[in-house]
Enzyme design. Structure first.
Site, PDB file in Angstrom:
ATOM      1  N   GLU A 158      53.586 -13.394  96.544  1.00  0.00           N
ATOM      2  CA  GLU A 158      53.997 -13.560  95.419  1.00  0.00           C
ATOM      3  C   GLU A 158      54.721 -11.981  94.929  1.00  0.00           C
ATOM      4  O   GLU A 158      54.098 -11.054  95.137  1.00  0.00           O
ATOM      5  CB  GLU A 158      52.941 -13.730  94.389  1.00  0.00           C
ATOM      6  CG  GLU A 158      53.609 -13.661  92.857  1.00  0.00           C
ATOM      7  CD  GLU A 158      52.399 -14.190  91.762  1.00  0.00           C
ATOM      8  OE1 GLU A 158      52.615 -13.901  90.600  1.00  0.00           O
ATOM      9  OE2 GLU A 158      51.509 -14.747  92.405  1.00  0.00           O
ATOM     10  N   LYS A 169      43.771 -15.083  86.685  1.00  0.00           N
ATOM     11  CA  LYS A 169      44.560 -15.428  87.737  1.00  0.00           C
ATOM     12  C   LYS A 169      45.240 -13.864  88.224  1.00  0.00           C
ATOM     13  O   LYS A 169      45.440 -13.684  89.123  1.00  0.00           O
ATOM     14  CB  LYS A 169      45.564 -16.507  87.544  1.00  0.00           C
ATOM     15  CG  LYS A 169      46.582 -16.950  88.777  1.00  0.00           C
ATOM     16  CD  LYS A 169      47.672 -16.079  88.840  1.00  0.00           C
ATOM     17  CE  LYS A 169      48.595 -16.658  89.928  1.00  0.00           C
ATOM     18  NZ  LYS A 169      49.664 -16.029  90.095  1.00  0.00           N
ATOM     19  N   ASP A 183      36.714 -13.796 103.195  1.00  0.00           N
ATOM     20  CA  ASP A 183      36.714 -15.089 102.976  1.00  0.00           C
ATOM     21  C   ASP A 183      37.408 -15.200 101.355  1.00  0.00           C
ATOM     22  O   ASP A 183      36.603 -15.202 100.477  1.00  0.00           O
ATOM     23  CB  ASP A 183      35.381 -15.703 102.848  1.00  0.00           C
ATOM     24  CG  ASP A 183      35.368 -17.358 102.966  1.00  0.00           C
ATOM     25  OD1 ASP A 183      36.324 -17.863 101.997  1.00  0.00           O
ATOM     26  OD2 ASP A 183      34.326 -17.842 103.068  1.00  0.00           O
ATOM     27  N   HIS A 236      58.807  -9.463  86.714  1.00  0.00           N
ATOM     28  CA  HIS A 236      58.495 -10.345  87.814  1.00  0.00           C
ATOM     29  C   HIS A 236      59.744 -11.280  88.419  1.00  0.00           C
ATOM     30  O   HIS A 236      60.195 -11.320  89.506  1.00  0.00           O
ATOM     31  CB  HIS A 236      57.646 -11.440  87.217  1.00  0.00           C
ATOM     32  CG  HIS A 236      57.085 -12.487  88.239  1.00  0.00           C
ATOM     33  ND1 HIS A 236      56.208 -12.026  89.105  1.00  0.00           N
ATOM     34  CD2 HIS A 236      57.573 -13.723  88.289  1.00  0.00           C
ATOM     35  CE1 HIS A 236      55.833 -13.280  89.738  1.00  0.00           C
ATOM     36  NE2 HIS A 236      56.644 -14.157  89.383  1.00  0.00           N
TER      37      HIS A 236
END
Length: 435
Positions: free
Chosen positions: A83, A261, A277, A375
């Site tokens: 991202e 998030k 993990d 972004h």
């Protein structure tokens, strides 16, 4: 350990120049970074030993976040993510925290929980009592499965039992709490759970069914705190906006999901880069977000007495430095070397700090300019590359996409044709300055 994580202009350097800076700051051999090359990293033979049915590997960009000071020590932080803006945003937020000492952390230790489910128990409350009467026996049996862990100061820290009503009946659930030291701990606690299950079934006069760790690692918490300078954030109005945005995420699960998030953008990138993990960490963090019965923000932002912004974050972080892909994956080994962490606790400290930094950056963008501006400017480079722009064309195409406010693949293709002088009237002619 990096001599300093403050590296102005790092983003403007070439890949080779960045590698040179990383090796100079961390004192790891420059040749070790070859493990991050697509052609020299994880081989098919290595991959074939890590999982089943291997047909190939997939590459994820690995960037290095700068400016991080964690508990008084500077760290360069490897982050694996696809991202755009994640690495840059974390670095920028860490810079804003440096003048006030960077990030400070605390933790509860490396304790994991194994669960053993007993079903078909006739007298569940009496069974619970019988099990608790045998705590010392159960703990000794579990510890006997991992003498090495015991020699390192780890091992069973407690045995507990609960009676849980389910739609399939009343079950007795036994918890082993285990200090796993510098391991993530899944293999250790699963082995212990398997070993004690038959004895627990005898004591409970029932049948042992599930024998596995819990990813709700709420005995393995890491907390991070930082003060972000109000002026660097953009002034009092931005600070107030971030506090208000944080308050909404605390109260509203629809906002909290996106707020968290943003935290996980940073957390998962470091977890992935270090071979840990990601699914276990994500499951633990999201379960922690509902600890009070409603999904809520994992972080809090407040204004202190001087008008600066204070951010705090608490996460369960089951990460390790031994076992699994952390040792088996060559790129993960290099990432650990770049970080310079010596214990799983230090690794968790860095991960929580990156999560808080990433969260702050997203909240600041929302409160100040809107999330899309920064972004999408970075995303435009990805769109330009996917449209076929070469290394010497990406910046020009991306700049035009931003200027046109059309960050889409078809527009990138038109711009690229115009840049190459292929006659598209909707795109600039070759040599046209783009701003």
């Amino acid at each position: 350990m990096a001599a300093t994580s403050r590296v102005p202009g790092f983003k403007d350097r070439t890949v080779e120049e960045r590698r040179r800076i990383v090796t100079e700051h961390t004192r790891i051999p420059r040749g070790d970074l070859a493990a991050l090359d697509p052609a020299a990293g994880l081989s098919l033979a290595q991959a074939d030993h890590m999982i089943e049915n291997v047909v190939g590997t997939i590459g994820i960009p690995v960037g290095v976040a700068t400016n991080f000071t964690v508990n008084g020590r500077d760290r360069l932080v490897p982050m694996a993510t696809e991202e755009p803006s994640v690495v840059a945003a974390a670095s920028n937020a860490a810079r804003m925290a440096r003048d006030h000492g960077g990030f400070r952390t605390s933790s509860t230790g490396s304790v994991m929980i194994a669960q053993i489910q007993l079903v078909d128990v006739v007298d569940p409350y009496a069974a619970r009592a019988r099990i608790l009467e045998s705590t010392a026996e159960i703990a000794a049996l579990a510890d006997a499965q991992d003498p090495m862990l015991r020699s390192l100061g780890g091992g069973v820290r407690g045995v507990d039992a609960r009676v849980v009503d389910t739609r399939a009946g009343r079950h007795v659930i036994v918890h082993l709490t285990v200090d796993v030291r510098d391991a993530m701990g899944a293999n250790a606690v699963n082995t212990m759970a398997e070993a004690v299950a038959p004895r627990l079934a005898e004591l409970g006069a029932g049948r042992a069914l599930l024998r596995i760790l819990s990813n709700k690692a709420d005995l393995r918490l890491t907390r991070a705190r930082a003060v972000f300078d109000a002026q660097q954030l953009g002034g009092p109005a931005v600070v107030d906006g971030i506090v208000q945005a944080s308050a909404l995420a605390e109260a509203d699960p629809y906002r909290a999901a996106t707020h968290n998030k943003g935290i996980m953008n940073g957390v998962t990138a470091v977890v992935l880069a270090t071979g840990n993990d990601t699914r276990a960490v994500e499951a633990g963090c999201h379960s922690h977000a509902v600890q009070n019965g409603r999904y809520s923000a994992l972080s809090r932002f407040e204004k202190d007495a001087t008008g600066n912004l204070v951010g705090t974050l608490e996460l369960p972080l089951a990460v390790g430095l031994v076992g699994g892909a952390t040792r088996a994956h060559p790129a993960a080994r290099v990432a650990i070397a770049i970080l310079g962490v010596a214990t799983a606790t230090e690794l968790a400290d860095v991960i929580a700090s990156v999560g808080l930094a990433q969260n702050l950056a997203a909240c600041r963008a929302l409160a100040a300019e809107g999330i899309q501006r920064g972004h999408m400017s970075l995303h435009a480079r990805t769109i330009a590359a996917s449209a076929g722009a070469g290394p010497d064309e990406i910046a020009a195409v991306a700049a035009r996409l931003v200027a046109d406010r059309q960050i889409r693949a078809e527009h990138a293709e038109r711009v690229l044709r115009g840049l190459r002088g292929e006659g598209d009237p909707a795109a600039p002619a070759a040599g046209t300055a783009l701003s």
